[in-house]
Scaffold this motif. Structure first.
Motif, PDB file in Angstrom:
ATOM      1  N   THR A  36       0.836  -1.202   0.000  1.00  0.00           N
ATOM      2  CA  THR A  36       0.000   0.000   0.000  1.00  0.00           C
ATOM      3  C   THR A  36       0.869   1.250   0.000  1.00  0.00           C
ATOM      4  OG1 THR A  36      -1.681  -1.189   1.251  1.00  0.00           O
ATOM      5  CG2 THR A  36      -1.858   1.207   1.180  1.00  0.00           C
ATOM      6  N   ILE A  37       0.533   2.206  -0.885  1.00  0.00           N
ATOM      7  CA  ILE A  37       1.146   3.540  -0.923  1.00  0.00           C
ATOM      8  C   ILE A  37       0.003   4.540  -0.811  1.00  0.00           C
ATOM      9  CG2 ILE A  37       2.488   5.198  -2.236  1.00  0.00           C
ATOM     10  CD1 ILE A  37       4.152   2.893  -1.371  1.00  0.00           C
TER      11      ILE A  37
ATOM     12  N   THR B  69      -3.348   5.750  -0.282  1.00  0.00           N
ATOM     13  CA  THR B  69      -4.610   4.999  -0.283  1.00  0.00           C
ATOM     14  C   THR B  69      -4.668   3.998  -1.428  1.00  0.00           C
ATOM     15  OG1 THR B  69      -5.634   6.741  -1.614  1.00  0.00           O
ATOM     16  CG2 THR B  69      -5.842   6.920   0.780  1.00  0.00           C
ATOM     17  N   ASN B  70      -3.601   3.864  -2.180  1.00  0.00           N
ATOM     18  CA  ASN B  70      -3.577   2.948  -3.329  1.00  0.00           C
ATOM     19  C   ASN B  70      -2.962   1.615  -2.938  1.00  0.00           C
ATOM     20  OD1 ASN B  70      -4.571   5.091  -4.860  1.00  0.00           O
ATOM     21  ND2 ASN B  70      -2.504   5.771  -5.420  1.00  0.00           N
ATOM     22  N   ARG B  71      -3.530   0.536  -3.489  1.00  0.00           N
ATOM     23  CA  ARG B  71      -3.060  -0.824  -3.197  1.00  0.00           C
ATOM     24  C   ARG B  71      -2.565  -1.459  -4.493  1.00  0.00           C
ATOM     25  NH1 ARG B  71      -8.047  -3.608  -0.439  1.00  0.00           N
ATOM     26  NH2 ARG B  71      -6.514  -5.254  -0.020  1.00  0.00           N
ATOM     27  N   TYR B  72      -1.456  -2.158  -4.393  1.00  0.00           N
ATOM     28  CA  TYR B  72      -0.811  -2.759  -5.564  1.00  0.00           C
ATOM     29  C   TYR B  72      -0.617  -4.248  -5.313  1.00  0.00           C
ATOM     30  CZ  TYR B  72       0.097   2.116  -6.666  1.00  0.00           C
ATOM     31  OH  TYR B  72      -0.044   3.440  -6.936  1.00  0.00           O
ATOM     32  N   PHE B  73      -0.839  -5.003  -6.382  1.00  0.00           N
ATOM     33  CA  PHE B  73      -0.853  -6.455  -6.254  1.00  0.00           C
ATOM     34  C   PHE B  73       0.053  -7.089  -7.297  1.00  0.00           C
ATOM     35  CE2 PHE B  73      -2.553 -10.503  -7.749  1.00  0.00           C
ATOM     36  CZ  PHE B  73      -2.532 -11.241  -6.582  1.00  0.00           C
ATOM     37  N   ALA B  74       0.722  -8.184  -6.891  1.00  0.00           N
ATOM     38  CA  ALA B  74       1.517  -9.000  -7.814  1.00  0.00           C
ATOM     39  C   ALA B  74       1.618 -10.400  -7.231  1.00  0.00           C
ATOM     40  CB  ALA B  74       2.899  -8.407  -8.028  1.00  0.00           C
ATOM     41  N   LEU B  75       1.525 -11.433  -8.094  1.00  0.00           N
ATOM     42  CA  LEU B  75       1.603 -12.816  -7.618  1.00  0.00           C
ATOM     43  C   LEU B  75       2.962 -13.135  -7.025  1.00  0.00           C
ATOM     44  CD1 LEU B  75      -0.256 -14.659 -10.544  1.00  0.00           C
ATOM     45  CD2 LEU B  75      -1.093 -14.261  -8.215  1.00  0.00           C
ATOM     46  N   GLU B  76       4.023 -12.457  -7.536  1.00  0.00           N
ATOM     47  CA  GLU B  76       5.371 -12.726  -7.028  1.00  0.00           C
ATOM     48  C   GLU B  76       5.534 -12.353  -5.569  1.00  0.00           C
ATOM     49  OE1 GLU B  76       5.666 -11.920 -11.443  1.00  0.00           O
ATOM     50  OE2 GLU B  76       4.589 -11.146  -9.692  1.00  0.00           O
ATOM     51  N   LEU B  77       4.621 -11.522  -5.036  1.00  0.00           N
ATOM     52  CA  LEU B  77       4.732 -11.088  -3.648  1.00  0.00           C
ATOM     53  C   LEU B  77       4.141 -12.097  -2.667  1.00  0.00           C
ATOM     54  CD1 LEU B  77       3.746  -7.311  -4.004  1.00  0.00           C
ATOM     55  CD2 LEU B  77       6.037  -8.280  -3.768  1.00  0.00           C
TER      56      LEU B  77
ATOM     57  N   VAL C  25       9.537  -5.141   2.475  1.00  0.00           N
ATOM     58  CA  VAL C  25      10.182  -4.986   1.178  1.00  0.00           C
ATOM     59  C   VAL C  25      10.370  -3.491   0.915  1.00  0.00           C
ATOM     60  CG1 VAL C  25       9.289  -7.129   0.194  1.00  0.00           C
ATOM     61  CG2 VAL C  25       7.942  -5.013   0.009  1.00  0.00           C
ATOM     62  N   MET C  26      11.127  -3.211  -0.115  1.00  0.00           N
ATOM     63  CA  MET C  26      11.363  -1.822  -0.532  1.00  0.00           C
ATOM     64  C   MET C  26      10.467  -1.524  -1.727  1.00  0.00           C
ATOM     65  SD  MET C  26      14.953  -0.273  -1.941  1.00  0.00           S
ATOM     66  CE  MET C  26      15.002   1.226  -2.918  1.00  0.00           C
ATOM     67  N   VAL C  27       9.619  -0.492  -1.599  1.00  0.00           N
ATOM     68  CA  VAL C  27       8.658  -0.149  -2.646  1.00  0.00           C
ATOM     69  C   VAL C  27       9.037   1.216  -3.220  1.00  0.00           C
ATOM     70  CG1 VAL C  27       6.235   0.188  -3.220  1.00  0.00           C
ATOM     71  CG2 VAL C  27       6.882  -1.451  -1.437  1.00  0.00           C
ATOM     72  N   CYS C  28       9.334   1.245  -4.523  1.00  0.00           N
ATOM     73  CA  CYS C  28       9.639   2.498  -5.221  1.00  0.00           C
ATOM     74  C   CYS C  28       8.415   2.916  -6.025  1.00  0.00           C
ATOM     75  CB  CYS C  28      10.838   2.329  -6.152  1.00  0.00           C
ATOM     76  SG  CYS C  28      12.334   1.747  -5.335  1.00  0.00           S
ATOM     77  N   TYR C  29       8.119   4.215  -6.010  1.00  0.00           N
ATOM     78  CA  TYR C  29       6.926   4.698  -6.697  1.00  0.00           C
ATOM     79  C   TYR C  29       7.250   5.971  -7.460  1.00  0.00           C
ATOM     80  CZ  TYR C  29       6.702   7.825  -2.666  1.00  0.00           C
ATOM     81  OH  TYR C  29       7.016   8.745  -1.700  1.00  0.00           O
TER      82      TYR C  29
END
Length: 753
Positions: A536-537, A539-547, A555-559
């Motif tokens: 989550t960044i 209010t946005n949520r991001y999804f990936a099967l690799e996670l 983890v480190m999230v770059c945006y």
């Protein structure tokens, strides 16, 4: 005559023996001025038969004669010349025979003492010149003393007479006149000690001892205040605090004490009235040397609010941009910058990334203690930009901006200079009257035309800003080494670009970022915990099967601040016990959540939060205004139906007590004319239409909505009312909160102007 005047001193002593040629060259009064005539005079008066004549030793022979053989006028003239030559002799030659204490006095003499000694020397020279003309020394001294006394009593003086009095005042240690005794004392002192004997003694200094100024600590308690009270105010406050006000000093005593205190200890005199920064500017300092440094060894950065108004890129309103600059300390070159609305972490990281891309990665980043330089975006051990760059950050000591003089001077010499070339300059040194005129003109232009010619456009500002930085990097800098100009051949200081090029010519190579690393660094990074394949960044949520296999791990999230459709997720590894960014796991896509159907970039989220806060602040302000105008529940009264007197109100004469109780206790029925403070603000609705076909407006918001729907029916009065609203910050916020299109309204008013 040969034109050469023989020396009158022999090893510092008066010379007494001369030959005929030397007597002729002296050109004294009463004797011939040629060698032949001198020899004839000696033969007539038979000088060679006396004991005052002697054979000259050495090659050539001849006779030498004692000065006592000369006539009286010639001897006086020769004595006066001797005194003048002694006065003009080098001080060091005379000083060798002076006592040791005189040397110390000469070395310790201040400017006033030396000026007095020079004036005394000039007075003695004036007297010797009078003696050379045949006047007796005593008479010359008496005439000078009398002349000075007469001149002091006259009101109108010639320039020469004024100059003489000024010379006497300078020569005198105290008083205005001059006495014969003082002149004879100067003459005697000069014969004994030379120039050092003419230096007056130092006056006894008035020590700031506690016994004489017992009142000083109590007075300073009121005077040493950051509000900087005047001496008179502080003295009145101190006098009021005493049991016996008569024990307080006078105003003149306090002024004399403060004058002595400022000379003896300037820091103590201003302590309390000035802060730490101002007091530090009065202290001595140690300059830092850049010797041994190479480019990119140390970068220093700072923020500067531009001292001129610029048109906002979106609204066109006046604003002062915040500029973040990065300078290389070794070459003084501006290696990167960013421009924003304030000194945020995003602006600092963007300036640092630009500097790393164009000129190289810094080893040390030297900055102050502002919030823009102390944040997780820069400092986080694993995901911070400095950690990813490998740059070490150092903060200057608080209240010690002098330690970063390189960047402070750059801000003043580049940005302040640029701001003063614009008509919208609004710096602190701008004249108050000119500043008021500037604000009124801009406000008037915005009201009448929706814009002002005094405001430079945003694109125009970026253009001149870039030109100013190029001019600085190409201009010789006083803090750099000297070089010989290849065109003029003259010596001058290097420019920052020339200094950088010289290092590169000596095999220096900066470590620059490649495009892939630059793209990665352009994305701020945060630490997030994976939950069921989601990160989550805002209010946005991001999804990936690799996670999925990283569930409940950080983890480190770059945006990207401008594009929120995807984020880049990396592992967090440990290398020698230090947490560092690892390999790329995946690119997580926007999955959607209950708050929005489309992803919101960080900047958009920040803008939305700012708008909500402004709306809430505006609602609170409206409530306060309504409370001031309508305390409690206020029934609106129409002037067409005058209110009757209570005693004659119909229906109350026959009312029972129960009826009166019901009237008092029951709440009034809800009507349209009652204002309820808890009601939410709703968009204005059109009122009933009048005979002329125009609706009846209860507020300016309703008028704005109707004008946007019916622009062809707008009158001059409507235009004036709405133009005033568009220049009022409160109405602009209210229009935006109610969903009124202010941009369309502004365009409509401009077209109708």
């Amino acid at each position: 005559m040969s034109g050469t005047v023989p020396a009158l001193l022999d090893n510092g002593a008066k010379r007494e023996w001369y030959n005929a040629q030397e007597f002729s060259e002296l050109d004294l009064v009463g004797i011939p001025n040629t060698k032949r005539n001198i020899n004839a005079l000696a033969s007539r008066e038979d000088w060679q038969s006396t004991t005052l004549a002697r054979k000259r030793s050495g090659r050539g022979g001849g006779w030498e004669y004692h000065i006592d053989l000369l006539p009286e006028p010639a001897r006086k003239a020769l004595g006066a010349r001797f005194n003048i030559e002694r006065l003009n002799a080098v001080v060091n030659v005379v000083q060798t025979n002076a006592p040791a204490k005189t040397k110390v006095a000469l070395a310790d003499a201040d400017g006033a003492q030396r000026r007095a000694a020079e004036a005394r020397k000039q007075i003695l020279q004036m007297l010797e010149q009078l003696v050379m003309r045949g006047m007796a020394y005593d008479k010359a001294v008496c005439d000078l003393a009398v002349k000075v006394k007469v001149l002091l009593s006259q009101e109108v003086l010639t320039p020469d007479e004024n100059q003489l009095l000024e010379l006497v005042r300078t020569a005198k240690d105290k008083g205005t006149g001059i006495s014969r005794r003082a002149i004879y004392n100067w003459r005697k002192a000069f014969k004994e000690c030379g120039f050092a004997g003419l230096i007056p003694g130092k006056r006894k200094q008035d020590a700031l001892n506690a016994s004489r100024y017992e009142w000083a600590p109590g007075f300073l308690k009121f005077y040493a205040d950051p509000r900087k009270p005047t001496v008179a105010l502080a003295l009145d406050q101190y006098r009021a605090s005493l049991i016996e006000p008569t024990h307080a000093p006078s105003y003149d005593q306090v002024k004399r004490y403060l004058t002595k205190l400022k000379k003896a200890d300037p820091i103590a005199a201003y302590k309390g009235r000035e802060g730490v920064l101002a007091l530090k500017a009065r202290k001595v300092y140690v300059s830092r040397s850049t010797e041994g440094l190479e480019p990119t060894d140390i970068y220093t950065g700072d923020g500067k609010t531009f001292d001129a108004f610029v048109a906002h890129p979106f609204s066109g309103n006046p604003m002062r941009p915040e500029i973040t600059s990065i300078l290389d300390v070794a070459t003084r070159k501006c290696v990167g910058y960013s421009i924003g609305l304030n000194e945020k972490a995003y602006d600092v990281s963007e300036a640092l990334r630009n500097a790393s891309m164009s000129n190289g990665v810094a080893a040390i980043f030297y900055v102050d203690n502002g919030k823009g330089y102390k944040n997780q975006l820069l400092d986080e051990a694993a995901v911070g930009m400095l950690a990813r760059l490998g740059t070490h950050k150092e903060h200057s000591i608080a209240y010690n901006s002098q330690a970063r003089g390189v960047i402070e001077r750059f801000n003043g010499s580049v940005y302040t200079r640029l701001a003063k070339t614009l008509p919208s300059y609004t710096g602190t040194d701008l004249d108050r009257e000119a500043a008021l005129k500037l604000h009124k003109t801009i406000k008037k232009d915005l009201k009448e035309k929706g814009g002002s010619d005094l405001l430079i456009s945003w694109n125009g500002f970026l253009k001149i800003f870039d030109s100013a930085l190029q001019y600085y990097n190409e201009r010789p800098h006083s803090g750099l080494a000297e070089m010989r100009d290849p065109i003029t051949g003259r010596k001058r200081r290097m420019s920052p670009n020339e200094c950088w090029a010289q290092f590169e010519a000596n095999d220096f190579q900066a470590v620059r970022l490649c495009q892939e690393d630059a793209d990665d660094l352009s994305r701020p990074a945060v630490r997030r915990k994976v939950t069921r394949g989601l990160v989550t960044i805002e209010t946005n949520r991001y999804f990936a099967l690799e996670l999925e296999r990283y569930d409940h791990r950080e983890v480190m999230v770059c945006y990207d601040m401008l594009d929120a459709h995807q984020v880049w997720v990396r592992e967090l590894d440990y290398v020698e016990g230090v947490e560092t960014p690892g390999a790329l796991i995946c690119t997580a896509k926007f999955e959607g959540n209950s708050q929005a159907y489309f992803p919101k970039p960080v900047i958009d989220t920040a803008r939305e939060k700012k708008a909500k806060t402004a709306t809430k602040r505006l609602e609170n302000r409206l409530r306060r205004v309504e409370q001031e105008q309508r305390p409690g529940y206020l029934m609106e009264h129409s002037g067409e139906q005058p209110m009757e007197v209570f005693a004659s109100a119909p229906g109350f004469e026959a009312s029972t007590d129960a009826d009166l109780v019901s009237v008092v206790m029951e709440p009034p029925a809800r009507t349209e004319n009652v204002v309820h403070l808890a009601d939410p603000i709703e968009a204005p609705k059109p009122q009933p239409i009048t005979r002329s076909g125009r609706p009846v407006f209860k507020s300016k918001e309703e008028l704005a909505v109707w004008v946007l729907d019916n622009p062809e029916k707008m009158t001059d009065l409507d235009k004036k009312i709405l133009s005033d609203c568009m220049t009022n910050r409160t109405y602009l916020d209210l229009f935006e909160a109610l969903g009124i299109d202010t941009d369309s309204l502004r365009t409509l008013l401009r077209a109708a102007a």
